[in-house]
Design a protein around this motif. Structure first.
Motif, short mmCIF file in Angstrom:
data_model
loop_
_atom_site.label_atom_id
_atom_site.label_comp_id
_atom_site.label_asym_id
_atom_site.label_seq_id
_atom_site.Cartn_x
_atom_site.Cartn_y
_atom_site.Cartn_z
N ARG A 8 1.21 -1.25 0.01
CA ARG A 8 0.08 0.11 0.27
C ARG A 8 0.35 1.67 -0.02
NH1 ARG A 8 -4.58 -0.91 4.30
NH2 ARG A 8 -5.06 1.24 3.80
N GLU A 66 -0.79 4.14 -1.78
CA GLU A 66 -1.88 4.91 -1.74
C GLU A 66 -1.61 5.82 -0.55
OE1 GLU A 66 -4.24 1.82 0.26
OE2 GLU A 66 -5.30 3.02 2.06
N THR A 120 0.03 8.98 -1.21
CA THR A 120 -1.04 9.63 -2.33
C THR A 120 -1.29 10.46 -0.87
OG1 THR A 120 -1.84 8.08 -3.75
CG2 THR A 120 -3.09 9.69 -3.48
N ILE A 121 -2.10 9.90 0.18
CA ILE A 121 -3.27 10.21 0.68
C ILE A 121 -2.19 11.37 2.15
CG2 ILE A 121 -4.15 8.70 1.33
CD1 ILE A 121 -3.39 8.23 4.14
N PHE A 122 -0.23 11.12 1.90
CA PHE A 122 0.78 11.83 1.97
C PHE A 122 0.40 13.63 1.26
CE2 PHE A 122 5.18 13.26 1.70
CZ PHE A 122 5.07 14.42 2.85
N ARG A 123 0.87 12.96 -0.39
CA ARG A 123 1.12 13.63 -0.93
C ARG A 123 -0.19 14.85 -1.04
NH1 ARG A 123 4.78 13.63 -4.41
NH2 ARG A 123 3.34 14.75 -6.63
N ILE A 124 -1.95 14.48 -0.70
CA ILE A 124 -2.59 15.51 -0.19
C ILE A 124 -3.00 16.25 0.85
CG2 ILE A 124 -5.12 14.86 -0.07
CD1 ILE A 124 -5.78 12.39 -1.03
N GLY A 125 -1.99 15.30 1.83
CA GLY A 125 -1.64 16.10 3.63
C GLY A 125 -2.38 15.66 4.16
N CYS A 126 -1.79 14.49 4.26
CA CYS A 126 -3.14 13.62 5.49
C CYS A 126 -1.54 13.66 7.13
CB CYS A 126 -3.01 12.09 4.73
SG CYS A 126 -3.62 10.91 6.71
N ARG A 155 0.45 12.80 9.84
CA ARG A 155 1.00 11.46 10.22
C ARG A 155 0.31 10.62 11.69
NH1 ARG A 155 6.45 10.87 9.01
NH2 ARG A 155 7.58 13.23 9.00
N THR A 161 -3.21 10.90 11.48
CA THR A 161 -4.16 10.78 10.59
C THR A 161 -4.27 9.13 10.17
OG1 THR A 161 -5.19 12.73 10.36
CG2 THR A 161 -6.64 10.91 9.34
#
Lengths: 392, 221
Positions: A335, A338, A341-347, A349, A351
């Motif tokens: 993953r 995936e 991706t959520i890191f690049r979106i701004g999620c 650590r 979360t």
């Protein structure tokens, strides 16, 4: 947290196969030792209850465990036999009264217990239907036998032959159900009770047949001399005891030599029990045992085995948990895109960790729930399971 | 909207060093960034978004100096102020189209998912022509439909800045124009700024301005 749980739920339901394997693994690892412990506790409870309800047991010298298991739980391992001289020994002592037991045969999967009416009074067994056995060939069946075979008063059941290929062996006897016992949650529920004389008929010590003096078929007579008539194998022996043929039933040999597997010995009090036990300490023919001490010895052995099983389960659990950790670690690698991706979106650590924790939480909660349901089912059925699987 | 000064960045252990002396992008402007592969276009987007931190110089987006924020603050800034559109869409297979669009709201405490956000998401899907596919798993969509869903995801938080990294690179020519039309229309609707990296010179006339990376010094040191 609800959002994390929602996303985690979507993930675990999307990966159903992996999720089910993880849930099954965790459930088994948690359930097995708990189930084993629960079954052992129930076994111990049932064994002890029955043993404590039985003050003394007299049998032939030999294995005390076989004697107790056969006499209390109707185990099919038949102990060495005693004979009808044994009840007289107890009666003559004046310290107790004996209840004879002859537990050797089976009828449609249920043990046939040859005894006397004293047994039912001693065990406190109640009738749910019908009456006690009164005639030769009548039987009382336990509640579970009645339920399993769908039988009631007036029905009949046939004893199982010892050996199908031994024509000289035990013949089946068709027995009429005179009564059905109320549920007692004990091995008595699984047994068929007959008068000890009926058990001897099954054994072949007693039988009924055509009256040779009245028969018109001379071919059944092998030899006739001085009032003694000897029949050959053509003579019809009855396999069912009916009002018409009951008078033809008779026993051969000395009644004192008729076999029993054990005597339930019911002493007047503790002192009488102690005195009686003293008399049989050095007896070469008989052993008089306290069933609870025999069961204590058995439980000690079982718990020693359980300790070994526990150790094996711990090792298996560690291996399983390591595998689960590996599955999660590999899953994280798979993953990676995936998570990137959520890191690049701004999620954050936190979360990301919460998302992964939510997945683990769902799997653990599902496993715990499944384990709980299995344990509840086990708890509800443990008495029957122990009787069916362990105390058969 | 974007102000970059004396930006320097290199990956640890790599021979590449990105240097951008000055770059400004006005609010509402649509800027195309072109340049050869490996020249550092994606790296520039990462630096603007705060995914990477420059070795030197500074990056300002609006009133915020992104390069001076800590990790948590940069993530928070990114999810609330910047919409990212990727070449390979990067939708999550196990979520439906609508859940993918709403995903930023579910992974950030800075964004609140409520009824009006859901309504806006449905409106975006409607505008992008995929509202009927909202309940479908993302992987079941065509590439064009997936990129439309990805654009909806980037636009839903109404970011002031949209960064598009080869957003049409995986699409066929028809879809390429269609997706770009849709992206431009939604960016205009939101009054957002668009900075798009592209290799496709046919698309350049549609942008307000083109920045060629050859004008910067991105070379092996």
């Amino acid at each position: 947290m609800m959002d994390s749980l929602y996303i985690a739920w979507r993930y675990v339901t999307w990966n159903r196969g992996k999720t089910l394997v993880l849930i099954a693994s965790i459930t088994l690892v948690a359930f097995l030792p708990l189930a084993l412990q629960a079954l052992l506790n129930e076994s111990e409870r049932q064994l002890r209850t029955r043993a404590l309800d039985t003050p003394l047991l007299l049998g032939a010298a030999g294995s005390a465990l076989d004697l107790v298991m056969n006499s209390l739980y109707f185990d099919d391992e038949v102990p060495a036999r005693i004979d009808m001289r044994a009840p007289a020994v107890i009666d003559d002592s004046g310290l107790a009264y004996p209840v004879p037991l002859y537990v050797r045969f089976m009828a449609r999967g249920a043990p046939v217990v040859g005894t006397t009416l004293d047994y039912f009074e001693f065990r406190g067994l109640q009738l749910a239907q019908g009456r006690q056995f009164a005639l030769l060939g009548e039987a009382l069946i336990g509640a579970e036998v009645a339920s399993r075979l769908g039988m009631g008063v007036g029905d009949s059941l046939v004893s199982s032959p010892d050996n199908l290929f031994d024509i000289a062996g035990v013949y089946p006897l068709k027995m009429t159900v005179a009564g059905v016992l109320a549920d007692s949650h004990s091995p008595d529920d699984r047994a068929v009770f007959v008068d000890v004389k009926t058990a001897w008929v099954i054994e072949g010590l007693g039988h009924g047949h055509q009256d040779l003096a009245k028969t018109e078929d001379s071919s059944v007579i092998l030899r006739q001399e001085e009032g003694t008539v000897t029949a050959n194998a053509k003579l019809v022996q009855y396999t069912e005891i009916t009002p018409e043929n009951i008078d033809s039933f008779h026993f051969h040999g000395s009644a004192a030599g008729y076999p029993l597997t054990a005597l339930l010995v019911v002493p007047e009090d503790d002192k009488a029990a102690a005195r009686l036990r003293g008399r049989f300490i050095d007896d070469a023919r008989y052993q008089l045992v306290r069933p609870d001490t025999v069961i204590d010895g058995l439980m000690e052995s079982i718990f020693r085995i359980k300790q070994v099983i526990d150790a094996v389960i711990v090792i298996v659990a560690i291996a399983t948990l390591l595998t689960i950790v590996l599955v999660f670690a590999l899953s994280l690698r798979i993953r990676r895109d995936e998570l990137e991706t959520i890191f690049r979106i701004g999620c954050s650590r936190m979360t990301t960790a919460r998302l992964l924790a939510a997945e683990i939480l769902i799997i653990v909660v599902a496993s715990a729930t499944l384990c709980g349901v299995l344990l509840w089912l086990l708890h509800v059925n443990s008495a029957a399971l122990v009787q069916g699987l362990i105390l058969r | 909207m974007i102000s970059i000064q004396t930006l320097g960045f290199s990956y640890p252990g790599a021979g590449f060093r990105l240097q951008v002396p000055v770059l400004s992008v006005a609010s509402g402007e649509k800027l195309a960034v072109i340049g050869p592969s490996g020249s550092g276009k994606t790296t520039l987007l990462n630096l603007i978004a705060g995914i990477s931190v420059p070795d030197s110089g500074q990056v300002r987006v609006g009133e915020t100096t992104v390069s001076q924020l800590g990790d948590a603050a940069r993530r928070n800034f990114r999810i609330t102020h910047i919409g990212f559109v990727f070449q390979d869409f990067q939708l999550l297979d196990y979520l439906s189209v609508l859940d993918n669009v709403l995903h930023p709201y579910r992974i950030s405490s800075a964004l609140t998912l409520n009824r009006s956000v859901r309504q806006r998401a449905l409106e975006l899907l409607e505008q992008m022509g995929i509202v009927d596919l909202q309940a479908h798993p993302a992987h079941s969509l065509s590439q064009g439909e997936q990129q439309r869903a990805a654009i909806c995801r980037a636009l839903l938080p109404q970011p002031a800045l949209i960064l598009a990294d080869e957003a049409t690179g995986n699409l066929d020519p028809d879809n390429k124009q269609l997706i770009l039309d849709m992206l431009f229309a939604r960016v205009d609707d939101n009054g957002a700024t668009l900075l798009a990296v592209t290799h496709d010179h046919e698309l350049l006339p549609r942008f307000d301005r083109v920045q060629d990376f050859a004008d910067f010094r991105g070379a092996a040191t």
